[in-house]
Scaffold this motif. Structure first.
Motif, short mmCIF file in Angstrom:
data_model
loop_
_atom_site.label_atom_id
_atom_site.label_comp_id
_atom_site.label_asym_id
_atom_site.label_seq_id
_atom_site.Cartn_x
_atom_site.Cartn_y
_atom_site.Cartn_z
N ALA A 55 0.84 -1.20 0.00
CA ALA A 55 0.00 0.00 0.00
C ALA A 55 0.88 1.25 0.00
CB ALA A 55 -0.91 0.00 1.22
N PRO A 56 0.41 2.32 -0.65
CA PRO A 56 1.17 3.57 -0.62
C PRO A 56 1.43 4.04 0.81
CG PRO A 56 -0.66 3.70 -2.18
CD PRO A 56 -0.83 2.43 -1.41
N ASP A 57 2.50 4.76 1.02
CA ASP A 57 2.82 5.28 2.35
C ASP A 57 1.64 6.04 2.93
OD1 ASP A 57 5.37 4.25 2.31
OD2 ASP A 57 6.33 6.11 1.66
N GLY A 58 1.34 5.77 4.19
CA GLY A 58 0.25 6.46 4.86
C GLY A 58 -1.12 5.89 4.57
N HIS A 59 -1.20 4.79 3.82
CA HIS A 59 -2.48 4.18 3.50
C HIS A 59 -2.67 2.91 4.33
CE1 HIS A 59 -3.73 6.25 -0.41
NE2 HIS A 59 -2.76 6.97 0.12
N ILE A 60 -3.91 2.60 4.64
CA ILE A 60 -4.24 1.39 5.38
C ILE A 60 -5.18 0.53 4.54
CG2 ILE A 60 -3.88 2.40 7.66
CD1 ILE A 60 -6.93 2.71 7.88
N VAL A 61 -5.15 -0.77 4.80
CA VAL A 61 -6.00 -1.73 4.10
C VAL A 61 -7.00 -2.27 5.12
CG1 VAL A 61 -6.05 -3.84 2.72
CG2 VAL A 61 -4.04 -2.35 2.64
N GLU A 62 -8.29 -2.17 4.79
CA GLU A 62 -9.33 -2.61 5.72
C GLU A 62 -10.45 -3.33 5.00
OE1 GLU A 62 -9.83 -2.96 8.81
OE2 GLU A 62 -8.12 -1.84 9.57
N TYR A 63 -11.18 -4.14 5.76
CA TYR A 63 -12.39 -4.75 5.22
C TYR A 63 -13.52 -4.67 6.24
CZ TYR A 63 -10.56 -9.15 7.30
OH TYR A 63 -10.04 -10.11 8.12
N MET A 64 -13.65 -3.50 6.84
CA MET A 64 -14.78 -3.24 7.72
C MET A 64 -15.76 -2.33 6.99
SD MET A 64 -13.29 -0.38 10.37
CE MET A 64 -11.99 -1.38 11.01
N PRO A 65 -17.04 -2.38 7.30
CA PRO A 65 -18.01 -1.55 6.57
C PRO A 65 -17.93 -0.08 6.99
CG PRO A 65 -19.13 -2.88 8.22
CD PRO A 65 -17.69 -3.28 8.25
N LEU A 66 -17.23 0.71 6.19
CA LEU A 66 -17.15 2.16 6.39
C LEU A 66 -17.71 2.85 5.16
CD1 LEU A 66 -13.56 2.49 7.91
CD2 LEU A 66 -15.74 2.72 9.11
N LEU A 67 -18.38 3.94 5.36
CA LEU A 67 -19.04 4.66 4.28
C LEU A 67 -18.10 5.71 3.67
CD1 LEU A 67 -21.90 4.63 3.03
CD2 LEU A 67 -22.46 6.51 4.57
N PHE A 68 -18.01 5.70 2.33
CA PHE A 68 -17.23 6.68 1.59
C PHE A 68 -18.18 7.46 0.69
CE2 PHE A 68 -14.10 3.63 2.85
CZ PHE A 68 -13.01 4.40 3.17
#
Length: 179
Positions: A55-68
């Motif tokens: 992942a790019p610096d400062g980015h996180i990988v998640e699989y929780m339901p968050l709204l964008f």
């Protein structure tokens, strides 16, 4: 952002969905759909583990339901898996700005398949650098990239079991043998 979109977005944010469901704003309507099936979790975790070190610096990988929120398209989605600039979570609201996303992955199911392939591909294709559709019905993954005001300009599809080329900003080939 129109007043109608702001009102719908606020309603989605404040919804108390039943356990195991998520709410999204699709085609100007609030859609409540089931969270990913249990059989998807292992695949989401496997993909997450492969993407995290890339992942790019400062980015996180998640699989929780968050709204964008996608204000220009008047949409709000809760992707199955996403890579996002962690600064997107510095605000006080209940949704994050979709401009912070660097990758989104949707794992298809019967109720969401049409939206994942059409609606979301169109909206993500104007902003998100990489979009993966993990088609659980056809046992394939499609990678879309190179967003433009008219949608993604490039795509490739592989069958489960093959390595998938994921372009910049990731430049990797996650394996899918476990899928």
């Amino acid at each position: 952002m129109t007043i109608a979109f702001e009102t719908l977005l606020r309603t989605v944010e404040e919804m108390d969905t039943p356990d195991g469901f998520k709410a999204e704003l699709i085609r100007g309507k609030i859609i409540v759909s089931p969270l990913s099936k249990l059989r998807h979790v292992r695949r989401m975790r496997e993909l997450r583990q492969q993407l995290e070190p890339l992942a790019p610096d400062g980015h996180i990988v998640e699989y929780m339901p968050l709204l964008f929120s996608f204000p220009a398209a008047e949409r709000a989605y809760a992707p199955d898996l996403f890579v996002v600039d962690e600064a997107a979570f510095d605000g006080e609201g209940r949704h994050a700005d979709a401009a912070a996303l660097s990758l989104v992955a949707e794992f298809t199911s019967a109720p969401t398949r049409d939206a994942d392939w059409k609606e979301k591909a169109e909206v993500y294709g104007q902003l998100v650098p990489v979009y993966l559709v993990v088609d659980m019905q056809d046992s394939e993954i499609t990678c879309f990239w190179d967003p433009s005001p008219h949608g993604y300009r490039s795509r490739t599809t592989i069958s489960f079991g093959e390595a998938l080329h994921v372009p910049a900003p990731f430049r990797c080939k996650p394996g899918t043998t476990g899928f």
